[in-house]
Write an enzyme that holds these catalytic residues in place. Structure first.
Site, mmCIF file in Angstrom:
data_model
loop_
_atom_site.group_PDB
_atom_site.id
_atom_site.type_symbol
_atom_site.label_atom_id
_atom_site.label_comp_id
_atom_site.label_asym_id
_atom_site.label_seq_id
_atom_site.Cartn_x
_atom_site.Cartn_y
_atom_site.Cartn_z
ATOM 1 N N TYR A 201 -6.685 3.572 -2.802
ATOM 2 C CA TYR A 201 -5.411 3.953 -3.417
ATOM 3 C C TYR A 201 -4.307 4.082 -2.362
ATOM 4 C CZ TYR A 201 -2.303 6.722 -6.465
ATOM 5 O OH TYR A 201 -1.253 7.191 -7.200
ATOM 6 N N SER B 297 3.185 6.633 -3.484
ATOM 7 C CA SER B 297 2.618 7.979 -3.495
ATOM 8 C C SER B 297 2.700 8.558 -2.095
ATOM 9 C CB SER B 297 1.150 7.929 -3.919
ATOM 10 O OG SER B 297 0.511 9.162 -3.615
#
Lengths: 247, 78
Positions: free
Chosen positions: A154, A141
């Site tokens: 994350y 990401s």
């Protein structure tokens, strides 16, 4: 170009927006695809959408060590002995501001997003090395590179994926196996559908392309990295983010 | 030459792409047969498969020559 006829692929998180698009795109290029996810019905529906041909359904909870250990052998069996393309796409979020981030939220996100990708890659690379060809593609990401307030766990997992991929890429490059990451920016999925108009506006201000990306944008990048044409590309992170971060 | 020794030598020669006569008991995978560290891991994997046994990491580290592999497998092969 980018023909995947005769190739086999395992896609985790295939019930999500991006994972589903990746499975469809690989399948459309001719690959036989094993789709994995936690929800069997959703996987069956995806398999039906793919016409039921060249597709296998393999439910798996990536939070469970035992289930993770069984996934690659199950995929190899379902796909005729080998997984040519592994797509580590599955991911979860347990967002919170750092000071309120619980050990549990940290551990869960690292386990599913990073440790499962490690175990699956370790299992799949054996056969790839023996066959002197293979593709490992991990969906990281943009926040793994830029960081993001509220996503310490994350972002750590996604950054970890990049370092892991670069290390593995160096080890297996001489065996015809490439290991790369794709880093999506803001992509229109059920997750971003939940944003309100104001949130959406402020996100779009940061994106030069002035629109959200689509799961198909990510799938196209995945098809490229999976193809024979990308044989000389390894250890890279391909950013697909409408110019949101130019790294 | 035992059956195991013969099979080990065949695997080594095939895997490393070297002539069979170079694969002697005393030959070191890395120094004499041109293997790199990844080759040695692959060889261990190939032995495990061919002889249907598990070679733990600490044992694998002691297998440096063709003879080492033969000795280990003669003791441990299923």
């Amino acid at each position: 170009m980018f023909d995947l006829t005769g190739k086999t692929a395992l896609v985790t998180g295939a019930t999500g927006g991006i994972g589903g698009a990746i499975a469809k795109a690989l399948h459309a290029q001719g690959a036989t695809v094993a789709v994995s996810g936690t929800r069997r019905e959703a996987l069956e529906a995806l398999a039906a959408e793919l016409g039921g041909e060249r597709v296998a359904v393999l439910p798996c909870n990536l939070g469970s060590t035992e289930e993770v250990e069984k996934l690659v052998p199950a995929a190899e069996e379902a796909l005729g002995g080998h997984v040519d393309i592994l797509v580590n796409n599955a991911g979860i979020t347990r967002d919170n501001i750092f000071m309120r981030l619980s050990d549990e939220a940290w551990d869960q996100v690292i386990a599913v997003n990073l440790t499962a990708a490690f175990r699956l890659s370790r299992a799949a690379v054996r056969t790839m090395m023996r066959r002197r060809s293979g593709r490992i593609i991990s969906i990281t990401s943009i926040v793994g590179v830029t960081g993001n307030a509220g996503q310490g766990n994350y972002a750590a997992a996604k950054a970890g994926m990049i370092g892991m991929s670069k290390s593995l890429a160096q080890e297996v490059a001489s065996r015809g196996v490439t290991v790369n990451c794709i880093a999506p920016g803001f992509i229109a999925t059920p997750m971003t559908d939940a944003l309100n108009e104001k949130q959406r506006e402020s996100i779009l201000k940061a994106v030069p392309a002035a629109k959200l990306g689509t799961p198909e944008d990510i799938a196209a990048a995945c098809v490229y990295l999976a193809s024979n044409e990308a044989a000389y590309v390894t250890g890279q992170t391909l950013h697909v983010n409408g110019g949101m971060a130019m790294i | 030459m035992s059956d195991i020794a013969e099979r080990v030598k065949k695997i080594v020669a095939e895997h490393l792409g070297v002539e069979a006569e170079k694969v002697t008991d005393g030959a070191s995978f890395i120094d004499d047969l041109g293997a790199d560290s990844l080759d040695t891991v692959e060889l261990v994997m190939a032995f495990e498969e061919a002889f249907n046994c598990e070679i733990p990491d600490d044992a694998a580290e002691t297998i440096l020559t063709v003879g080492d592999a033969i000795k280990f497998l003669e003791k441990n092969a299923a």
